[in-house]
Design a protein around this motif. Structure first.
Motif, PDB file in Angstrom:
ATOM      1  N   TYR A  16      -9.607  -0.068  40.376  1.00  0.00           N
ATOM      2  CA  TYR A  16     -10.876   0.220  39.872  1.00  0.00           C
ATOM      3  C   TYR A  16     -11.865  -0.148  41.129  1.00  0.00           C
ATOM      4  O   TYR A  16     -13.148  -0.119  40.910  1.00  0.00           O
ATOM      5  CB  TYR A  16     -11.099  -0.903  38.839  1.00  0.00           C
ATOM      6  N   LYS A  27     -10.892   6.172  42.590  1.00  0.00           N
ATOM      7  CA  LYS A  27     -11.426   4.940  41.700  1.00  0.00           C
ATOM      8  C   LYS A  27     -11.234   5.248  40.389  1.00  0.00           C
ATOM      9  O   LYS A  27     -11.308   6.294  40.006  1.00  0.00           O
ATOM     10  CB  LYS A  27     -12.866   4.871  42.060  1.00  0.00           C
ATOM     11  N   ASP A  33     -12.782   5.092  37.124  1.00  0.00           N
ATOM     12  CA  ASP A  33     -14.135   5.011  36.569  1.00  0.00           C
ATOM     13  C   ASP A  33     -13.868   4.860  34.847  1.00  0.00           C
ATOM     14  O   ASP A  33     -13.298   5.472  34.041  1.00  0.00           O
ATOM     15  CB  ASP A  33     -14.611   6.252  36.302  1.00  0.00           C
TER      16      ASP A  33
END
Length: 365
Positions: free
Chosen positions: A37, A54, A56
Motif C-alpha cells: 500500500y 501501489k 489503491d
C-alpha cells in the motif's frame, strides 16, 4: 529475465525489512515487483529491476473499514497479467497469502497458474492467527500456497500446533547484509542501551524502561528508543513519571540505525514472543550482546550466557541484574560481544539467499 512479485508490509517491522532486502538481493538475477500500500521503508531506490506497484484501496461511504484484501487481490491479478510474473512471494499469512491465493484462483480462469510462496514471520501465527475468527482463513491461505517457509523452528512448530496444515514447512532464517568488518571499539563512559521495535504490546516496551531503570541505578547509562507504534506515548509517560527524561532518548522511526548500533553497548528486547528477532541480529552484527526473553525462536539466535541472556518474560529484575553484571565485567563483556558478532555472521544474506532461490527453482527455471 524472470519476474518475481513480492507482497509485504511496507513498515519498519522485521517482515517488511526482510522482504525488502531479499528483493534487492534478488534484483541481480530477477526483475522484482513489490506490491504494497506504500513503498517499503527500506526500499530507498527503484531501478529497472526493482519496481513498486501501489495497492489503491477504494474509499466508499458504505464501507466502515476499507476492503484492503480485495484491493490487494485485484492488484496482484493486474500486476501478474501486465508484467507476466512467474512467481509471487508473500510475507505474512494474512492478509497477504490469503489475497494471493484468491488472486491465483482468479488467474486460473485466464489459464494463468502462478506459484505462491508464503513466508510466515510470527504474529500472523502466534498472535493474530490464534483468533478463532481468522483460523479458517489462515488454514486456507497456507494450504493453498505452493510452498511455505517459516523464519524459525519455533514458528514452524507453532504453525503445525495451532493450524490444520497439510504442507511441509521449510525453515529459512532471517538474514542481514553484514556491514561491520570488525567489532566497533566502544569506550563509552556512559553506557548506551538501545531498543528498536514497532512499539506494539507484544514488544513489552514498558519492560524496556523498567529494565533500564534498574540498570541506571548501578551503571552510568542512557537509553535510546528507536521506533514508533501503539505504546509510544505510554512509554514516554512512564519515562517522565520515573524522572528518566534526561537519560532516555526517543528517536522515532529511522532508517539510520547502523550508526546507533555501532555505539551501543547493550541491546534490550524483552518481548512477549519473538519468532526470530531480526533487530537483535542487527545489533549482534556489531558485536552488541542482547538481553531478551526465552520465548519463541529468538533462543536459537541469542544463546543464553554466550551471546547474551534469555530471561523469563516479565522478569525485569533478572534482566536488570544480568545487564549490570555484564556491563561491569570487561572480560565477560568482550567474550559475549565476540560470540554475538560471530553468531551474526552465520546469518549473512549471502548464506541465506540461496535457500530462497532453491525454493524458486522448484517452480521456475
Amino acid at each position: 529475465m524472470r519476474n518475481i512479485g513480492i507482497v509485504c508490509y511496507p513498515t519498519f517491522g522485521g517482515s517488511g525489512i526482510v522482504a525488502s532486502e531479499l528483493g534487492r538481493a534478488l534484483s541481480h538475477k530477477y526483475t522484482v515487483h513489490f506490491i504494497a500500500y506504500k513503498k517499503p521503508v527500506r526500499l530507498n531506490k527503484l531501478n529497472e529491476n526493482i519496481l513498486y506497484h501501489k495497492v489503491d484501496v477504494p474509499k466508499y461511504p458504505l464501507f466502515e473499514y476499507p476492503p484492503y484484501e480485495l484491493a490487494l487481490t485485484t492488484t496482484i491479478v493486474e500486476v501478474v497479467k501486465k508484467y507476466n510474473l512467474d512467481l509471487i512471494h508473500v510475507h505474512y499469512a494474512i492478509p497477504h497469502a490469503y489475497a494471493a491465493v484468491n488472486a491465483r484462483q482468479i488467474l486460473l480462469d485466464n489459464d494463468i497458474d502462478i506459484p505462491i510462496i508464503t513466508t510466515l514471520h510470527g504474529t500472523d501465527i502466534t498472535l493474530v492467527g490464534k483468533n478463532p475468527y481468522v483460523t479458517s482463513a489462515i488454514n486456507y491461505a497456507i494450504n493453498k500456497s505452493s510452498l511455505v517457509t517459516a523464519v524459525s523452528e519455533s514458528l514452524k512448530s507453532d504453525t503445525l500446533q495451532y493450524f490444520d496444515v497439510d504442507k511441509n514447512i521449510k525453515v529459512i532464517p532471517n538474514f542481514i547484509e553484514f556491514k561491520s568488518a570488525s567489532i566497533p571499539v566502544r569506550n563509552n563512559n556512559k553506557k548506551i542501551i538501545t531498543h528498536i521495535s514497532n512499539f506494539r504490546p507484544v514488544k513489552r516496551i514498558l519492560d524496556v524502561i523498567r529494565v533500564f531503570h534498574g540498570i541506571q541505578k548501578e551503571i552510568d547509562s542512557c537509553l535510546i528508543m528507536i521506533g514508533d507504534g501503539p505504546d509510544f506515548q505510554v512509554a514516554k509517560e512512564m519515562v517522565n513519571a520515573e524522572c528518566l527524561g534526561g537519560s532516555v532518548d526517543f528517536i522515532g522511526k529511522s532508517n539510520e540505525i547502523d550508526g546507533v548500533l555501532q555505539k551501543t553497548d547493550l541491546f534490550l528486547l524483552p518481548s512477549e514472543s519473538e519468532s526470530f528477532g531480526l533487530v537483535a541480529l542487527e545489533a549482534m552484527s556489531f558485536g552488541v550482546p542482547v538481553i531478551t526473553t526465552s520465548s519463541g525462536g529468538i533462543v536459537d539466535l541469542v544463546i543464553d550466557q554466550e551471546s547474551g541472556y534469555t530471561c523469563k518474560v516479565g522478569d525485569v529484575n533478572d534482566m536488570s541484574q544480568k545487564a549490570i553484571s555484564l556491563l561491569s565485567d570487561q572480560t565477560l563483556y568482550k567474550k559475549m560481544s565476540y560470540e554475538a558478532y560471530n553468531t551474526a555472521k552465520k546469518y549473512d544474506i549471502n548464506r541465506i539467499l540461496p535457500m530462497y532461490e532453491n525454493c524458486y527453482k522448484k517452480f521456475i527455471d
